[in-house]
Structures are given as structure tokens and as C-alpha cells.
Design a protein around this motif. Sequence first.
Motif, PDB file in Angstrom:
ATOM      1  N   THR A   2       0.830  -1.204   0.000  1.00 57.87           N
ATOM      2  CA  THR A   2       0.000   0.000   0.000  1.00 57.87           C
ATOM      3  C   THR A   2       0.868   1.259   0.000  1.00 57.87           C
ATOM      4  O   THR A   2       2.069   1.205   0.258  1.00 57.87           O
ATOM      5  CB  THR A   2      -0.913   0.026   1.250  1.00 57.87           C
ATOM      6  OG1 THR A   2      -0.093   0.182   2.405  1.00 57.87           O
ATOM      7  CG2 THR A   2      -1.742  -1.244   1.370  1.00 57.87           C
ATOM      8  N   GLY A   3       0.230   2.374  -0.267  1.00 58.05           N
ATOM      9  CA  GLY A   3       0.936   3.655  -0.240  1.00 58.05           C
ATOM     10  C   GLY A   3       1.513   3.963   1.131  1.00 58.05           C
ATOM     11  O   GLY A   3       2.625   4.487   1.255  1.00 58.05           O
ATOM     12  N   ALA A   4       0.757   3.632   2.175  1.00 56.99           N
ATOM     13  CA  ALA A   4       1.234   3.846   3.543  1.00 56.99           C
ATOM     14  C   ALA A   4       2.488   3.025   3.809  1.00 56.99           C
ATOM     15  O   ALA A   4       3.448   3.511   4.425  1.00 56.99           O
ATOM     16  CB  ALA A   4       0.139   3.496   4.548  1.00 56.99           C
ATOM     17  N   GLN A   5       2.499   1.798   3.341  1.00 54.69           N
ATOM     18  CA  GLN A   5       3.663   0.928   3.545  1.00 54.69           C
ATOM     19  C   GLN A   5       4.884   1.436   2.779  1.00 54.69           C
ATOM     20  O   GLN A   5       6.014   1.358   3.268  1.00 54.69           O
ATOM     21  CB  GLN A   5       3.336  -0.506   3.135  1.00 54.69           C
ATOM     22  CG  GLN A   5       2.356  -1.181   4.062  1.00 54.69           C
ATOM     23  CD  GLN A   5       1.896  -2.533   3.533  1.00 54.69           C
ATOM     24  OE1 GLN A   5       1.788  -2.722   2.318  1.00 54.69           O
ATOM     25  NE2 GLN A   5       1.613  -3.450   4.438  1.00 54.69           N
ATOM     26  N   ILE A   6       4.647   1.957   1.570  1.00 53.68           N
ATOM     27  CA  ILE A   6       5.756   2.511   0.779  1.00 53.68           C
ATOM     28  C   ILE A   6       6.371   3.706   1.507  1.00 53.68           C
ATOM     29  O   ILE A   6       7.598   3.838   1.593  1.00 53.68           O
ATOM     30  CB  ILE A   6       5.278   2.884  -0.641  1.00 53.68           C
ATOM     31  CG1 ILE A   6       4.929   1.612  -1.426  1.00 53.68           C
ATOM     32  CG2 ILE A   6       6.324   3.707  -1.378  1.00 53.68           C
ATOM     33  CD1 ILE A   6       4.224   1.853  -2.739  1.00 53.68           C
ATOM     34  N   LEU A  51      -1.437   7.495   7.679  1.00 50.80           N
ATOM     35  CA  LEU A  51      -2.337   6.910   6.680  1.00 50.80           C
ATOM     36  C   LEU A  51      -2.841   5.536   7.107  1.00 50.80           C
ATOM     37  O   LEU A  51      -3.981   5.166   6.823  1.00 50.80           O
ATOM     38  CB  LEU A  51      -1.629   6.788   5.325  1.00 50.80           C
ATOM     39  CG  LEU A  51      -1.430   8.083   4.543  1.00 50.80           C
ATOM     40  CD1 LEU A  51      -0.589   7.827   3.293  1.00 50.80           C
ATOM     41  CD2 LEU A  51      -2.774   8.687   4.152  1.00 50.80           C
ATOM     42  N   ALA A  52      -1.994   4.799   7.791  1.00 50.52           N
ATOM     43  CA  ALA A  52      -2.379   3.467   8.268  1.00 50.52           C
ATOM     44  C   ALA A  52      -3.118   3.542   9.605  1.00 50.52           C
ATOM     45  O   ALA A  52      -3.482   2.518  10.172  1.00 50.52           O
ATOM     46  CB  ALA A  52      -1.135   2.587   8.412  1.00 50.52           C
ATOM     47  N   MET A  53      -3.345   4.768  10.083  1.00 50.27           N
ATOM     48  CA  MET A  53      -4.039   5.014  11.341  1.00 50.27           C
ATOM     49  C   MET A  53      -3.380   4.287  12.510  1.00 50.27           C
ATOM     50  O   MET A  53      -4.024   3.658  13.324  1.00 50.27           O
ATOM     51  CB  MET A  53      -5.515   4.641  11.223  1.00 50.27           C
ATOM     52  CG  MET A  53      -6.269   5.488  10.250  1.00 50.27           C
ATOM     53  SD  MET A  53      -8.007   5.056  10.277  1.00 50.27           S
ATOM     54  CE  MET A  53      -8.579   5.929   8.854  1.00 50.27           C
ATOM     55  N   GLN A  54      -2.053   4.435  12.589  1.00 53.96           N
ATOM     56  CA  GLN A  54      -1.297   3.850  13.684  1.00 53.96           C
ATOM     57  C   GLN A  54      -0.808   4.969  14.599  1.00 53.96           C
ATOM     58  O   GLN A  54      -0.307   5.985  14.130  1.00 53.96           O
ATOM     59  CB  GLN A  54      -0.127   3.032  13.153  1.00 53.96           C
ATOM     60  CG  GLN A  54      -0.581   1.826  12.347  1.00 53.96           C
ATOM     61  CD  GLN A  54       0.578   1.016  11.816  1.00 53.96           C
ATOM     62  OE1 GLN A  54       1.730   1.287  12.108  1.00 53.96           O
ATOM     63  NE2 GLN A  54       0.266   0.017  11.007  1.00 53.96           N
ATOM     64  N   ILE A  55      -0.933   4.759  15.883  1.00 58.63           N
ATOM     65  CA  ILE A  55      -0.625   5.789  16.859  1.00 58.63           C
ATOM     66  C   ILE A  55       0.862   6.132  16.903  1.00 58.63           C
ATOM     67  O   ILE A  55       1.246   7.215  17.347  1.00 58.63           O
ATOM     68  CB  ILE A  55      -1.145   5.376  18.268  1.00 58.63           C
ATOM     69  CG1 ILE A  55      -1.128   6.561  19.226  1.00 58.63           C
ATOM     70  CG2 ILE A  55      -0.326   4.229  18.820  1.00 58.63           C
ATOM     71  CD1 ILE A  55      -2.084   7.648  18.885  1.00 58.63           C
ATOM     72  N   GLY A  56       1.717   5.259  16.389  1.00 60.51           N
ATOM     73  CA  GLY A  56       3.153   5.511  16.378  1.00 60.51           C
ATOM     74  C   GLY A  56       3.541   6.757  15.601  1.00 60.51           C
ATOM     75  O   GLY A  56       4.656   7.256  15.747  1.00 60.51           O
TER      76      GLY A  56
END
Length: 101
Positions: A2-6, A51-56
Motif C-alpha cells: 500500500t501507499g502507507a507501507q511505501i 495513513l495506516a491510522m497507527q498511533i506511532g
Amino acid sequence: MTGAQILQLAGSILLLVAFLLAQSSSIATASLSYLILNWIGSGLLAGGLALAMQIGFVLEVIWSAASLIGLVRVLAPRRHSMRDHQFSLKGNTNTERKPSC
């Protein structure tokens, strides 16, 4: 992928490159290149995590802000050096009189 992963992968690679260069003494941690790699890398990583909605992403935003502060300090002219320069243009500002012999 995904774009977030890239974005996360690209940001992580930049951070790792900056770290490896600093550990091998190829660049200083206060250098412009190190700070730019950190700023862009943490920004990309923060964007991917958001984008991945991760709190990190909050930690990466802080990392990016710290890198940006370092960049501003490296790039901005120092105030005290400008003040010293102005005094040197005016001549000696020391008003203390030395005893004559």
C-alpha cells in the motif's frame, strides 16, 4: 504494498542510512545532511503511519520536529555572532579607562 507501507519503508530506509552514516563517522550528527535525512525520513514514516491510522505516528512527528529544530539551528545565523559583528564595526566599546604610567 500500500501507499502507507511505501512511505513507511522509504522513511525507515532514510533513517537507517542516516544512522549508519553517523555510526561509521561518515557524517556528524549535527551536519546538514544528517538532519535532512532524519527530517525527511521521520516525516515520511509519520505520514505512512498516519495513513495506516497507527498511533506511532505521534513519535515520528516529534522526531521530525526535533530534526527540524536542528536544521533551523544549523541554517539560521546566530544572533550573538551578529551582535559581535556590529560591535566590531563600531570600534572598541570598552569605556573602562586604563591607568596611565
